[in-house]
Design a protein around this motif. Structure first.
Motif, PDB file in Angstrom:
ATOM      1  N   THR A 141       0.845  -1.178   0.000  1.00 45.69           N
ATOM      2  CA  THR A 141       0.000   0.000   0.000  1.00 45.69           C
ATOM      3  C   THR A 141       0.885   1.233   0.000  1.00 45.69           C
ATOM      4  N   GLY A 190      -5.657   2.869  -9.915  1.00 49.81           N
ATOM      5  CA  GLY A 190      -7.105   2.891  -9.777  1.00 49.81           C
ATOM      6  C   GLY A 190      -7.588   1.692  -8.991  1.00 49.81           C
ATOM      7  N   SER A 191      -8.877   1.685  -8.722  1.00 46.78           N
ATOM      8  CA  SER A 191      -9.439   0.657  -7.850  1.00 46.78           C
ATOM      9  C   SER A 191      -9.508  -0.712  -8.517  1.00 46.78           C
ATOM     10  N   ARG A 192      -9.287  -0.777  -9.843  1.00 47.64           N
ATOM     11  CA  ARG A 192      -9.351  -2.063 -10.532  1.00 47.64           C
ATOM     12  C   ARG A 192      -7.989  -2.491 -11.047  1.00 47.64           C
ATOM     13  N   SER A 246     -10.374  -7.223  -8.970  1.00 47.47           N
ATOM     14  CA  SER A 246     -11.072  -7.136  -7.683  1.00 47.47           C
ATOM     15  C   SER A 246     -10.120  -7.224  -6.493  1.00 47.47           C
ATOM     16  N   ILE A 248      -8.031  -5.109  -4.961  1.00 43.19           N
ATOM     17  CA  ILE A 248      -8.019  -4.064  -3.934  1.00 43.19           C
ATOM     18  C   ILE A 248      -9.187  -4.243  -2.977  1.00 43.19           C
ATOM     19  N   GLU A 249     -10.370  -4.467  -3.527  1.00 44.91           N
ATOM     20  CA  GLU A 249     -11.528  -4.662  -2.656  1.00 44.91           C
ATOM     21  C   GLU A 249     -11.355  -5.904  -1.790  1.00 44.91           C
ATOM     22  N   LEU A 434     -15.816  -1.320   2.727  1.00 46.02           N
ATOM     23  CA  LEU A 434     -14.479  -0.760   2.569  1.00 46.02           C
ATOM     24  C   LEU A 434     -14.336   0.547   3.323  1.00 46.02           C
TER      25      LEU A 434
END
Length: 581
Positions: A141, A190-192, A246, A248-249, A434
């Protein structure tokens, strides 16, 4: 969501409390030099930086790996607090044994139970129930510690994926039959951009994957950390854990579990440190605790204060663990705040107790040797994705939402959040949010102000003052958070200090809740206001200099309990259960 593929046993499994007691008995008296599972044997293994094989064999005989597999898949895992209760006897003895034997497997498995297909879940359950190990290479992170920072990328080809890059420190890699690895599948941020993979590292093609030499750290010397490098290493699409992108989630959701569980297990090690210090103090008084010595007052204060710190932290840990089942949407804040407090409360407590031992802290053998080992091992648990800064960074962006929508408006948490033995609903990992804009735990402070505690006495009077003081501190925190919204440039810098205050207030609210809901229960000490007043006093002193003094009978009652539990061989955590030795 775990899919039931393997039939559970027809005979109901013993409760977590019964399994913890059985494991404690199997491990035996750690202070007995003839015990092959005692401190003398494990310290020899630690000195040689090797696994504590006798301990692992004992856990295999207990069927310990079943603790990490949900009951729907044939294991014993029916609640997260239950897992912690069973594993605390291991962590009281040896953090490296607890991590190497099982908690690394659990952290990997929790991603599979959450994100995996039925086939992936069944395959990993089979590995663990047969006594195998799993490993995890967690994502780096922004605020990761350098100890784990690295990157693996995966690019898609016609028949699957090609992996490149490396991870420098993966626990249990040398014997893992399953590896959960997070990698970058999209070069754009990005989140993906991340995906998770699940595969057997023993099946990687030669020449495309290389194991790096073992990484030996100061702490957890009994664990084997090694690196793994990939050079266009092929993996089939079936290795994907969850949909592409998926990762990160999935990681953030599993952090709720791993941060909370590891934080709560650290209490076991500090329990042993406190027991070691109490025993040293008793043995170095001419007539035991019945006679004073020159430094008795200072030692008494240190030991009593350490016990209060354990209860303070364990109250927050118990609430955070139960919130995973009862308030899953709110746990993104609780898990990070609890992990953030670990160095501030538990590690500081161990160093404060070192003053009781004096030069005895340097002992590397016998019962005193375990003190130094825990001093080395516990701080390692705060590295990586769960480090102090990473946890603060998790909470900071959620503070404005909480201040606007929840604080001073939320209903108090359900009583079951604070009652350790109340039944829990099944864990619903899909409900682990989250981020959140609700906080029921801190509302306990306001409930405590509104409710007059029954009884009289100086301790109760001070307890009421402290609750009112913390409620006022909570109000000031809300105002400070809202003010920061008008100064975005200062938000991140100031936010770190605000997270510190907020975490302390959450811990204080947890103490108040545990104490209030212990009234009329079966533990008279938990129902006594002395420990709660002392714990809130510690919280208040970290927040403001204007704190009412504690009556002297408060420390006297706490010190009495320390000695009662030492003599009766009971744990120093909230559970107050029998221990061996």
């Amino acid at each position: 969501m775990v899919t039931a593929l393997l039939a559970p046993t027809t005979r109901p499994a013993p409760t977590a409390a019964a399994r913890a007691a059985e494991l404690e008995a199997r491990l035996g008296d750690p202070g007995d030099p003839g015990n092959p599972l005692g401190f003398a044997a494990l310290l020899r293994a630690d000195e040689q930086a090797r696994r504590f094989d006798a301990g692992e064999d004992a856990l295999d005989g207990f069927g310990g790996s079943a603790e990490f597999v949900p009951v729907e898949l044939g294991g014993r895992l029916d609640s997260v607090p239950g897992l912690v209760e069973v594993m605390r006897p291991v962590f009281r003895r040896d953090v490296a044994l607890g991590m190497g034997y099982g908690m690394t497997s659990y952290m990997a498995a929790s991603d599979v139970w959450t994100e995996g297909t039925p086939e992936q879940q069944a395959r990993l359950a089979k590995v663990l129930l047969a006594g195998g190990r799993a490993a995890i290479a967690q994502p780096e992170t922004t605020h990761s510690n350098d100890y784990v920072r690295s990157q693996v990328t995966a690019r898609r080809v016609a028949d699957g994926l090609l992996l490149s890059g490396g991870k420098p420190a993966i626990n249990n890699l040398d014997r893992a039959e399953a590896l959960v690895l997070f990698c970058r599948t999209d070069p754009e941020p990005g989140s993906r951009s991340l995906s998770a993979l699940l595969f057997d590292p023993r099946e990687l093609p030669l020449g495309r994957a290389r194991t790096l030499p073992r990484h030996l750290a100061v702490g957890l010397r009994g664990c084997r950390f090694a690196g793994l490098e990939f050079d266009d290493c092929p993996l089939p699409d079936g290795a994907l854990l969850g949909p592409p992108g998926s990762g990160i989630e999935a990681a953030l959701r599993s952090f709720h579990l791993s941060r909370t569980v590891m934080s709560a297990l650290a209490v076991g090690a500090v329990d042993t440190v406190l027991r070691t210090a109490a025993g040293f103090d008793q043995s170095h008084r001419p007539n035991g605790w019945g006679a004073a010595r020159a430094s008795a007052a200072r030692t008494d204060t240190a030991v009593a204060g350490a016990f209060v710190n354990v209860l303070l932290y364990d109250s927050f840990a118990a609430v955070a663990l139960r919130a995973l089942h009862l308030l899953p949407e709110q746990t993104s804040v609780y898990s990070a705040a609890l992990k953030y407090l670990m160095p501030r409360v538990l590690i500081e407590t161990m160093y404060e107790l070192s003053t009781v031992l004096g030069s005895g802290i340097y002992a590397r053998e016998g019962s005193l040797g375990i003190f130094q080992k825990h001093l080395r091992d516990v701080p390692v648990l705060s590295l990586g994705h769960a480090g102090t800064v990473a946890c603060q960074a998790t909470v900071i962006p959620q503070l404005p939402w909480l201040a606007r929508r929840s604080w001073f408006a939320e209903e108090p948490a359900p009583a079951g959040l604070f009652r350790l033995r109340d039944p829990l609903p099944p864990l619903r990992t899909e409900r682990l949010s989250l981020a959140c804009d609700r906080d029921s735990v801190s509302a306990e402070l306001l409930a405590g102000v509104a409710e007059e505690a029954a009884g009289r006495g100086r301790v109760l009077a001070v307890l009421r003052e402290l609750v009112a003081l913390l409620a006022e501190q909570f109000r000031e925190l809300r105002e400070q958070v809202l003010e920061l919204e008008e100064h975005p440039a200062a938000r991140e810098v100031a936010g770190f200090a605000l997270v510190d205050r907020y975490a302390l207030l959450l811990a204080g609210a947890s103490v108040l809740g545990v104490w209030r809901h212990a009234q009329g229960g079966d533990d008279p000490f938990l129902a006594d206001p002395s420990w709660a007043a002392a714990a809130l006093h510690k919280v208040a002193r970290r927040l403001t200099p204007k704190v009412p003094a504690l009556p002297p009978e408060c420390e006297a009652r706490i010190l009495q309990e320390v000695r009662i539990r030492f003599s009766a061989r009971h744990s120093y955590d909230l559970w107050n259960t029998p221990v061996s030795g």
